[in-house]
Design a protein around this motif. Sequence first.
Motif, PDB file in Angstrom:
ATOM      1  N   LEU A 121       0.811  -1.213   0.000  1.00  0.00           N
ATOM      2  CA  LEU A 121       0.000   0.000   0.000  1.00  0.00           C
ATOM      3  C   LEU A 121       0.845   1.264   0.000  1.00  0.00           C
ATOM      4  CD1 LEU A 121      -2.858  -0.937   2.501  1.00  0.00           C
ATOM      5  CD2 LEU A 121      -2.997  -0.739   0.008  1.00  0.00           C
ATOM      6  N   GLY A 122       2.008   1.223   0.612  1.00  0.00           N
ATOM      7  CA  GLY A 122       2.856   2.402   0.669  1.00  0.00           C
ATOM      8  C   GLY A 122       3.357   2.844  -0.689  1.00  0.00           C
ATOM      9  N   ALA A 123       3.327   1.937  -1.682  1.00  0.00           N
ATOM     10  CA  ALA A 123       3.799   2.287  -3.026  1.00  0.00           C
ATOM     11  C   ALA A 123       2.743   3.014  -3.840  1.00  0.00           C
ATOM     12  CB  ALA A 123       4.243   1.024  -3.766  1.00  0.00           C
ATOM     13  N   LEU A 124       1.494   3.023  -3.346  1.00  0.00           N
ATOM     14  CA  LEU A 124       0.422   3.674  -4.090  1.00  0.00           C
ATOM     15  C   LEU A 124       0.415   5.165  -3.804  1.00  0.00           C
ATOM     16  CD1 LEU A 124      -2.524   1.160  -3.536  1.00  0.00           C
ATOM     17  CD2 LEU A 124      -1.009   1.342  -5.514  1.00  0.00           C
ATOM     18  N   THR A 125       0.208   5.966  -4.838  1.00  0.00           N
ATOM     19  CA  THR A 125       0.086   7.414  -4.672  1.00  0.00           C
ATOM     20  C   THR A 125      -1.132   7.879  -5.442  1.00  0.00           C
ATOM     21  OG1 THR A 125       1.495   7.857  -6.595  1.00  0.00           O
ATOM     22  CG2 THR A 125       2.575   7.755  -4.448  1.00  0.00           C
ATOM     23  N   LEU A 126      -1.783   8.902  -4.930  1.00  0.00           N
ATOM     24  CA  LEU A 126      -2.944   9.491  -5.578  1.00  0.00           C
ATOM     25  C   LEU A 126      -2.682  10.972  -5.802  1.00  0.00           C
ATOM     26  CD1 LEU A 126      -5.816   7.871  -3.468  1.00  0.00           C
ATOM     27  CD2 LEU A 126      -5.049   7.213  -5.747  1.00  0.00           C
ATOM     28  N   PRO A 127      -3.019  11.491  -6.984  1.00  0.00           N
ATOM     29  CA  PRO A 127      -2.808  12.920  -7.243  1.00  0.00           C
ATOM     30  C   PRO A 127      -3.865  13.748  -6.525  1.00  0.00           C
ATOM     31  CG  PRO A 127      -3.859  11.888  -9.129  1.00  0.00           C
ATOM     32  CD  PRO A 127      -3.565  10.789  -8.148  1.00  0.00           C
ATOM     33  N   LEU A 128      -3.492  14.354  -5.433  1.00  0.00           N
ATOM     34  CA  LEU A 128      -4.416  15.168  -4.657  1.00  0.00           C
ATOM     35  C   LEU A 128      -3.980  16.623  -4.738  1.00  0.00           C
ATOM     36  CD1 LEU A 128      -4.791  12.983  -1.439  1.00  0.00           C
ATOM     37  CD2 LEU A 128      -6.313  13.072  -3.420  1.00  0.00           C
ATOM     38  N   GLY A 129      -4.936  17.513  -4.863  1.00  0.00           N
ATOM     39  CA  GLY A 129      -4.609  18.937  -4.918  1.00  0.00           C
ATOM     40  C   GLY A 129      -5.766  19.750  -4.377  1.00  0.00           C
ATOM     41  N   ASP A 130      -5.514  21.030  -4.109  1.00  0.00           N
ATOM     42  CA  ASP A 130      -6.557  21.916  -3.624  1.00  0.00           C
ATOM     43  C   ASP A 130      -7.534  22.208  -4.747  1.00  0.00           C
ATOM     44  OD1 ASP A 130      -5.586  22.257  -1.003  1.00  0.00           O
ATOM     45  OD2 ASP A 130      -4.032  23.576  -1.759  1.00  0.00           O
ATOM     46  N   ASP A 131      -8.806  22.223  -4.408  1.00  0.00           N
ATOM     47  CA  ASP A 131      -9.859  22.475  -5.380  1.00  0.00           C
ATOM     48  C   ASP A 131     -10.491  23.812  -5.036  1.00  0.00           C
ATOM     49  OD1 ASP A 131     -11.793  22.331  -7.274  1.00  0.00           O
ATOM     50  OD2 ASP A 131     -13.023  20.865  -6.214  1.00  0.00           O
ATOM     51  N   GLY A 132     -10.240  24.818  -5.840  1.00  0.00           N
ATOM     52  CA  GLY A 132     -10.800  26.113  -5.553  1.00  0.00           C
ATOM     53  C   GLY A 132     -10.163  27.195  -6.398  1.00  0.00           C
ATOM     54  N   LEU A 133     -10.270  28.410  -5.905  1.00  0.00           N
ATOM     55  CA  LEU A 133      -9.809  29.587  -6.628  1.00  0.00           C
ATOM     56  C   LEU A 133      -8.495  30.064  -6.027  1.00  0.00           C
ATOM     57  CD1 LEU A 133     -10.785  31.706  -8.786  1.00  0.00           C
ATOM     58  CD2 LEU A 133     -11.618  33.033  -6.842  1.00  0.00           C
ATOM     59  N   THR A 134      -7.473  30.216  -6.855  1.00  0.00           N
ATOM     60  CA  THR A 134      -6.193  30.731  -6.375  1.00  0.00           C
ATOM     61  C   THR A 134      -6.319  32.238  -6.174  1.00  0.00           C
ATOM     62  OG1 THR A 134      -4.974  29.010  -7.566  1.00  0.00           O
ATOM     63  CG2 THR A 134      -3.736  30.942  -6.854  1.00  0.00           C
ATOM     64  N   VAL A 135      -6.241  32.667  -4.918  1.00  0.00           N
ATOM     65  CA  VAL A 135      -6.449  34.079  -4.594  1.00  0.00           C
ATOM     66  C   VAL A 135      -5.141  34.824  -4.367  1.00  0.00           C
ATOM     67  CG1 VAL A 135      -8.745  33.694  -3.651  1.00  0.00           C
ATOM     68  CG2 VAL A 135      -6.756  33.541  -2.141  1.00  0.00           C
ATOM     69  N   GLY A 136      -4.010  34.111  -4.372  1.00  0.00           N
ATOM     70  CA  GLY A 136      -2.725  34.759  -4.169  1.00  0.00           C
ATOM     71  C   GLY A 136      -1.716  33.790  -3.593  1.00  0.00           C
ATOM     72  N   HIS A 137      -0.760  34.342  -2.840  1.00  0.00           N
ATOM     73  CA  HIS A 137       0.291  33.529  -2.235  1.00  0.00           C
ATOM     74  C   HIS A 137       0.430  33.904  -0.759  1.00  0.00           C
ATOM     75  CE1 HIS A 137       1.189  33.112  -6.513  1.00  0.00           C
ATOM     76  NE2 HIS A 137       1.837  32.011  -6.202  1.00  0.00           N
ATOM     77  N   ASP A 138       0.817  32.903   0.037  1.00  0.00           N
ATOM     78  CA  ASP A 138       0.985  33.157   1.459  1.00  0.00           C
ATOM     79  C   ASP A 138       2.389  33.675   1.746  1.00  0.00           C
ATOM     80  OD1 ASP A 138       2.693  30.967   1.339  1.00  0.00           O
ATOM     81  OD2 ASP A 138       1.309  29.595   2.346  1.00  0.00           O
ATOM     82  N   ALA A 139       2.730  33.779   3.024  1.00  0.00           N
ATOM     83  CA  ALA A 139       4.031  34.356   3.407  1.00  0.00           C
ATOM     84  C   ALA A 139       5.196  33.520   2.927  1.00  0.00           C
ATOM     85  CB  ALA A 139       4.085  34.504   4.937  1.00  0.00           C
ATOM     86  N   GLU A 140       4.977  32.216   2.670  1.00  0.00           N
ATOM     87  CA  GLU A 140       6.030  31.341   2.159  1.00  0.00           C
ATOM     88  C   GLU A 140       5.988  31.226   0.642  1.00  0.00           C
ATOM     89  OE1 GLU A 140       4.205  30.364   5.005  1.00  0.00           O
ATOM     90  OE2 GLU A 140       5.912  31.196   6.120  1.00  0.00           O
ATOM     91  N   ASN A 141       5.206  32.111   0.011  1.00  0.00           N
ATOM     92  CA  ASN A 141       5.061  32.151  -1.446  1.00  0.00           C
ATOM     93  C   ASN A 141       4.415  30.893  -2.012  1.00  0.00           C
ATOM     94  OD1 ASN A 141       5.341  33.816  -3.755  1.00  0.00           O
ATOM     95  ND2 ASN A 141       7.098  32.622  -4.458  1.00  0.00           N
ATOM     96  N   ARG A 142       3.608  30.238  -1.203  1.00  0.00           N
ATOM     97  CA  ARG A 142       2.848  29.090  -1.670  1.00  0.00           C
ATOM     98  C   ARG A 142       1.477  29.558  -2.138  1.00  0.00           C
ATOM     99  NH1 ARG A 142       3.643  25.721   3.801  1.00  0.00           N
ATOM    100  NH2 ARG A 142       2.646  27.670   4.438  1.00  0.00           N
ATOM    101  N   PRO A 143       0.923  28.937  -3.188  1.00  0.00           N
ATOM    102  CA  PRO A 143      -0.398  29.351  -3.663  1.00  0.00           C
ATOM    103  C   PRO A 143      -1.447  29.205  -2.560  1.00  0.00           C
ATOM    104  CG  PRO A 143       0.683  27.933  -5.267  1.00  0.00           C
ATOM    105  CD  PRO A 143       1.527  27.879  -4.024  1.00  0.00           C
ATOM    106  N   ALA A 144      -2.269  30.221  -2.426  1.00  0.00           N
ATOM    107  CA  ALA A 144      -3.372  30.190  -1.470  1.00  0.00           C
ATOM    108  C   ALA A 144      -4.656  29.980  -2.252  1.00  0.00           C
ATOM    109  CB  ALA A 144      -3.438  31.499  -0.681  1.00  0.00           C
TER     110      ALA A 144
END
Length: 237
Positions: free
Chosen positions: A26-49
């Motif tokens: 099971l540890g070898a399995l990966t699923l493509p997971l991501g945030d579902d929504g509207l990108t409103v900008g970037h946080d203090a670490e420059n990550r998409p918010a």
Amino acid sequence: MASATSALRGLYGPRRARHVVPVDDLGALTLPLGDDGLTVGHDAENRPAVLGLYHPAPFDILLIGGLWTAQALALRAAGTGARVAVETGRPQLWTNLAHAAGAGQECLTLHEVGRVPPMGATVGSPVLVVRDCGMRPPRGRVSSAPWQSVLTLLPYMSPVAPRLMNAAGLVGLQRISPDEAAHAARILGLSQTDVDALPSIGDGVTLWCGDNQARQYVMTQPTEAETGLLGNPRRVD
């Protein structure tokens, strides 16, 4: 009559071998997971918010800030395929945006205050209603509903702000006065650090506050196309 248990089993059909994975693999399995929504900008670490606007239950958003940010959110929502209805008493400030966002289609429509028609939102056709109705917006004819969120814009804290804050699932705060920051803190449970920061945050910066005590500062930086249409971020119109 078939029992309730048998009704849950579904129709009989071809029998195929089950897909089984050993526990050790099971540890070898990966699923493509991501945030579902509207990108409103970037946080203090420059990550998409990413802001989740559409939900199977009614969802209200309050933005105490500038028209620029409300328009940027409306434009980005339209760009993701949502229908955007703007209820405003100053349509002259939204007309160019409506023409640019539509590209020949009415994905962003303007309506007089109190004249937003039923939008018929569905999971496949979500709706964002933006209420730009001044310091004391009247109670809307169209309210939030499943897959239809309502974003109310207030330029500053006003007598109706506490009621709207308590009803909102998400509150965005841009630069406000020290007294306003202290007032907002009492309602939202903000820290003293936030109270001290809010009077001096820059244009385009928003403190987003969720109803689960989540807090995040986000910088909304325009794309080249957004700059050409909206100009640079600004707090005061």
